[in-house]
Write an enzyme that holds these catalytic residues in place. Structure first.
Site, PDB file in Angstrom:
ATOM      1  N   HIS A  97       0.687  -1.188   0.013  1.00 55.58           N
ATOM      2  CA  HIS A  97       0.153   0.068   0.121  1.00 55.58           C
ATOM      3  C   HIS A  97       0.869   1.324   0.187  1.00 55.58           C
ATOM      4  O   HIS A  97       0.177   2.255  -0.165  1.00 55.58           O
ATOM      5  CB  HIS A  97      -0.965   0.003   1.233  1.00 55.58           C
ATOM      6  CG  HIS A  97      -2.215   0.607   0.826  1.00 55.58           C
ATOM      7  ND1 HIS A  97      -3.432   0.203   1.664  1.00 55.58           N
ATOM      8  CD2 HIS A  97      -2.867   1.630  -0.201  1.00 55.58           C
ATOM      9  CE1 HIS A  97      -4.547   0.925   1.030  1.00 55.58           C
ATOM     10  NE2 HIS A  97      -4.069   1.622   0.176  1.00 55.58           N
ATOM     11  N   ASP A 124      -9.810  -0.559   3.617  1.00 48.80           N
ATOM     12  CA  ASP A 124      -8.535  -1.233   4.214  1.00 48.80           C
ATOM     13  C   ASP A 124      -9.104  -1.668   5.598  1.00 48.80           C
ATOM     14  O   ASP A 124      -9.860  -1.078   6.222  1.00 48.80           O
ATOM     15  CB  ASP A 124      -7.517  -0.207   4.203  1.00 48.80           C
ATOM     16  CG  ASP A 124      -6.291  -0.801   4.434  1.00 48.80           C
ATOM     17  OD1 ASP A 124      -6.120  -1.797   5.127  1.00 48.80           O
ATOM     18  OD2 ASP A 124      -5.284  -0.338   3.917  1.00 48.80           O
ATOM     19  N   HIS A 126      -6.691  -1.591   7.840  1.00 52.05           N
ATOM     20  CA  HIS A 126      -5.744  -0.695   8.797  1.00 52.05           C
ATOM     21  C   HIS A 126      -5.961   0.652   8.190  1.00 52.05           C
ATOM     22  O   HIS A 126      -6.279   0.974   7.049  1.00 52.05           O
ATOM     23  CB  HIS A 126      -4.423  -1.173   8.279  1.00 52.05           C
ATOM     24  CG  HIS A 126      -4.291  -2.725   8.594  1.00 52.05           C
ATOM     25  ND1 HIS A 126      -4.388  -3.466   7.604  1.00 52.05           N
ATOM     26  CD2 HIS A 126      -3.678  -3.346   9.738  1.00 52.05           C
ATOM     27  CE1 HIS A 126      -4.124  -4.860   7.992  1.00 52.05           C
ATOM     28  NE2 HIS A 126      -3.855  -4.781   9.315  1.00 52.05           N
ATOM     29  N   ASP A 128      -3.469   2.745   8.119  1.00 49.84           N
ATOM     30  CA  ASP A 128      -2.163   3.326   7.524  1.00 49.84           C
ATOM     31  C   ASP A 128      -1.686   4.728   7.604  1.00 49.84           C
ATOM     32  O   ASP A 128      -1.178   5.396   6.978  1.00 49.84           O
ATOM     33  CB  ASP A 128      -2.148   3.063   6.169  1.00 49.84           C
ATOM     34  CG  ASP A 128      -2.322   1.651   5.548  1.00 49.84           C
ATOM     35  OD1 ASP A 128      -1.936   0.863   6.532  1.00 49.84           O
ATOM     36  OD2 ASP A 128      -2.722   1.212   4.304  1.00 49.84           O
ATOM     37  N   HIS A 141       4.379   0.690   4.309  1.00 48.57           N
ATOM     38  CA  HIS A 141       3.026   0.505   3.926  1.00 48.57           C
ATOM     39  C   HIS A 141       2.066   0.872   4.870  1.00 48.57           C
ATOM     40  O   HIS A 141       0.822   0.706   4.760  1.00 48.57           O
ATOM     41  CB  HIS A 141       2.801  -0.870   3.235  1.00 48.57           C
ATOM     42  CG  HIS A 141       2.859  -2.183   4.346  1.00 48.57           C
ATOM     43  ND1 HIS A 141       2.214  -3.511   4.126  1.00 48.57           N
ATOM     44  CD2 HIS A 141       3.313  -2.158   5.488  1.00 48.57           C
ATOM     45  CE1 HIS A 141       2.300  -4.348   5.034  1.00 48.57           C
ATOM     46  NE2 HIS A 141       2.970  -3.219   5.971  1.00 48.57           N
ATOM     47  N   GLU A 271      -1.882  -4.899  -2.238  1.00 49.85           N
ATOM     48  CA  GLU A 271      -1.883  -5.845  -1.239  1.00 49.85           C
ATOM     49  C   GLU A 271      -2.266  -7.407  -1.685  1.00 49.85           C
ATOM     50  O   GLU A 271      -2.667  -8.359  -0.508  1.00 49.85           O
ATOM     51  CB  GLU A 271      -2.355  -5.488   0.234  1.00 49.85           C
ATOM     52  CG  GLU A 271      -1.686  -4.123   0.970  1.00 49.85           C
ATOM     53  CD  GLU A 271      -0.291  -4.483   1.548  1.00 49.85           C
ATOM     54  OE1 GLU A 271       0.018  -5.368   1.367  1.00 49.85           O
ATOM     55  OE2 GLU A 271       0.365  -3.496   1.882  1.00 49.85           O
TER      56      GLU A 271
END
Length: 299
Positions: A97, A124, A126, A128, A141, A271
């Site tokens: 990512h 996502d 997450h 990030d 990422h 991913e």
């Protein structure tokens, strides 16, 4: 629609090997053919050159693993996408990512612009939103959103040449794994994040409607779809699986509603890790998500 496919076969930002083969897996799952069948003109632009980890020392610079080669790949990505015409619809294939630092910036600059206001729908597990100071691993990422907003390392945050995404122009969907300091930074920034609890309580239709309303002022809307947003039972081939993700139908409904809005101008698929997958299942599922975003309907 003129669809331009660009691969960024990079796993330098991730903690596990294999996502560098994600772009190939998505192509092998007939991405171009599926989009052509929907009536689109599709051009595959090949891949951005990315250094192989085996040829590099695992060097950490200012808390960032593989900083320099990631910078090189993201700069090349910005240049390739920014050179595309206004009427192109870029579909960028990761890779981990961290590639989105290049894809979002490139799309904001597409058509010769210095950086047009761009909304980002971050799908996502997450957020990030780590920085080099908060990241427990140093893996980039886990940091792209922070850098797109101008936080973190000035070299990564400077990819846009002074252009950054605004916090109010980011909406996250599918979140279920957030580091403690990341949570604090998100609250400080005022970024809207729909967790899986929100999806469960509100339903994906309302979540999508609210996201589009929040992003109604942006002239460009970029969807960055991490395969781990989906439940591991749907998309097993990811490096950081988190149970309890979006179902197959929730993912498709999200993409279908975005398609009906007519607002989306570019897409990341990231991913996908074929090394951890089962018979290319995850790539095939993600190709289906792209098809739903680009007009596929049941009837």
């Amino acid at each position: 629609m003129n669809v331009s496919i660009l691969g960024i076969p990079m796993d330098l930002g991730a903690g596990r090997r294999g996502v560098d083969m994600g772009a190939s897996a998505l192509r092998n799952a007939h991405l171009a053919g599926r989009l052509r069948a929907l009536g689109h003109s599709v051009t595959d632009l090949g891949d951005v050159p990315v250094a192989l980890p085996e040829t590099l020392d695992k060097h950490t610079n200012a808390g960032l693993v593989f900083l320099e080669p990631i910078l090189d790949a993201c700069r090349a990505t910005v240049e390739r996408i920014a050179a595309l015409p206004e009427d192109a619809f870029p579909v960028t294939l990761g890779g981990d990512h961290s590639v989105s630092m290049g894809t979002v910036t490139g799309n904001a600059r597409r058509g010769g612009r210095g950086g047009e206001r761009t909304g980002v729908l971050w799908v996502d597990a997450h957020t990030d939103y780590n920085t080099p100071q908060t990241s427990p691993s140093g893996n980039i990422h886990g940091m792209p959103v922070a850098h797109l907003l101008g936080l973190g390392d000035p070299r990564l945050a400077g990819l846009g040449g002074g252009w950054h995404v605004r916090p109010e122009d980011v909406v996250m969907v599918g979140i279920r794994s957030v580091d403690s300091r990341e949570r604090e930074l998100l609250r400080e920034a005022g970024i809207k994040a729909y967790t899986m609890k929100d999806v469960d309580q509100l339903g994906i239709t309302r979540v999508t409607e609210e996201a589009l309303e929040r992003l109604s002022a942006v002239p460009r809307l970029h969807v960055s779809f991490d395969a781990d947003a989906l439940d591991p039972g749907v998309a097993p081939g990811v490096g950081t699986p988190v149970p309890g993700g979006l179902t197959y139908r929730e993912g498709h409904l999200l993409m279908e509603l975005l398609s009906e809005s007519g607002r989306v101008t570019s897409l990341d698929i990231v991913e996908v890790n074929p090394v951890l997958d089962t018979r290319n299942q995850t790539a095939e599922v993600m190709v289906g998500m792209a098809a739903s975003l680009l007009g596929q309907r049941i009837l």
